[in-house]
Design a protein around this motif. Sequence first.
Motif, PDB file in Angstrom:
ATOM      1  N   THR A  32      -9.215  -1.026   1.498  1.00  5.84           N
ATOM      2  CA  THR A  32      -8.044  -1.642   2.132  1.00  5.84           C
ATOM      3  C   THR A  32      -7.126  -0.588   2.734  1.00  5.84           C
ATOM      4  OG1 THR A  32      -8.140  -3.490   0.564  1.00  5.84           O
ATOM      5  CG2 THR A  32      -6.091  -3.199   1.797  1.00  5.84           C
ATOM      6  N   THR A  84     -11.324  -1.990  -2.649  1.00  2.00           N
ATOM      7  CA  THR A  84     -11.603  -0.652  -2.130  1.00  2.00           C
ATOM      8  C   THR A  84     -11.824  -0.721  -0.625  1.00  2.00           C
ATOM      9  OG1 THR A  84     -12.600   0.002  -4.225  1.00  2.00           O
ATOM     10  CG2 THR A  84     -13.169   1.320  -2.289  1.00  2.00           C
ATOM     11  N   LEU A 122       0.819  -1.215   0.000  1.00  2.00           N
ATOM     12  CA  LEU A 122       0.000   0.000   0.000  1.00  2.00           C
ATOM     13  C   LEU A 122       0.854   1.267   0.000  1.00  2.00           C
ATOM     14  CD1 LEU A 122      -2.709  -1.179   2.538  1.00  2.00           C
ATOM     15  CD2 LEU A 122      -3.071  -0.749   0.091  1.00  2.00           C
ATOM     16  N   ASP A 151      -5.644   2.170  -3.265  1.00  2.00           N
ATOM     17  CA  ASP A 151      -6.221   0.837  -3.456  1.00  2.00           C
ATOM     18  C   ASP A 151      -6.151   0.416  -4.922  1.00  2.00           C
ATOM     19  OD1 ASP A 151      -6.919   0.560  -0.763  1.00  2.00           O
ATOM     20  OD2 ASP A 151      -8.952   1.329  -1.073  1.00  2.00           O
TER      21      ASP A 151
END
Length: 198
Positions: free
Chosen positions: A42, A40, A11, A33
């Motif tokens: 995360t 979506t 990320l 994301d």
Amino acid sequence: MARNDERRRLLTDAGIGVLAADGMRGLTHRAVDARAGVPTGTASNYFRSREALVGALVERIGERLAPDPAVHAQWRDRTPTAALFADYTRDIVRRLSAERDVTLALFTLRLEAARSPAIASALGDWMRAGFAADVAFNRDAGLPGGAFEIALFHYAIEGLILDRLTVSIDPEASTDEIVEAFVEGLLGGRTRDGERRG
């Protein structure tokens, strides 16, 4: 969702990519994301606010720009001279140039820090800690130059990297020759208090 370091790195690396490609306006949890290829929501599970996301990006930038211990190990037994200082400086330039997206993301955050006290605080703390570590490393390694010279190198190298990654005033100039000129100009000249270096 179970949290793990691998997902967090995925990320934050995606966030760095978003910053490099789209700037601060493009930095949203949803954009992170999408770039990371995860469901979506995360990123917002890992970083509850944009401020938390930026803080994590600063941390990850530091990890990705950190020196390679194996590179430094090969220089450990060399005499601490201006030539060795130049090799360390070339390594910094190489890392900043090779990690183009990371460096562009860092420059993006630095510009945004002028408008955002929260980013200025997070980034400023990280940068000043890094600078203090650079000064300590230089001193402990017996390399020439003190805090003032190290600061001058930061100013010079960051300007060089900005030139190389964006629009260059002289794209044909050799980066290595520029680094050599920095070393000669700063370490071969006088210190701030006027003493001549040996």
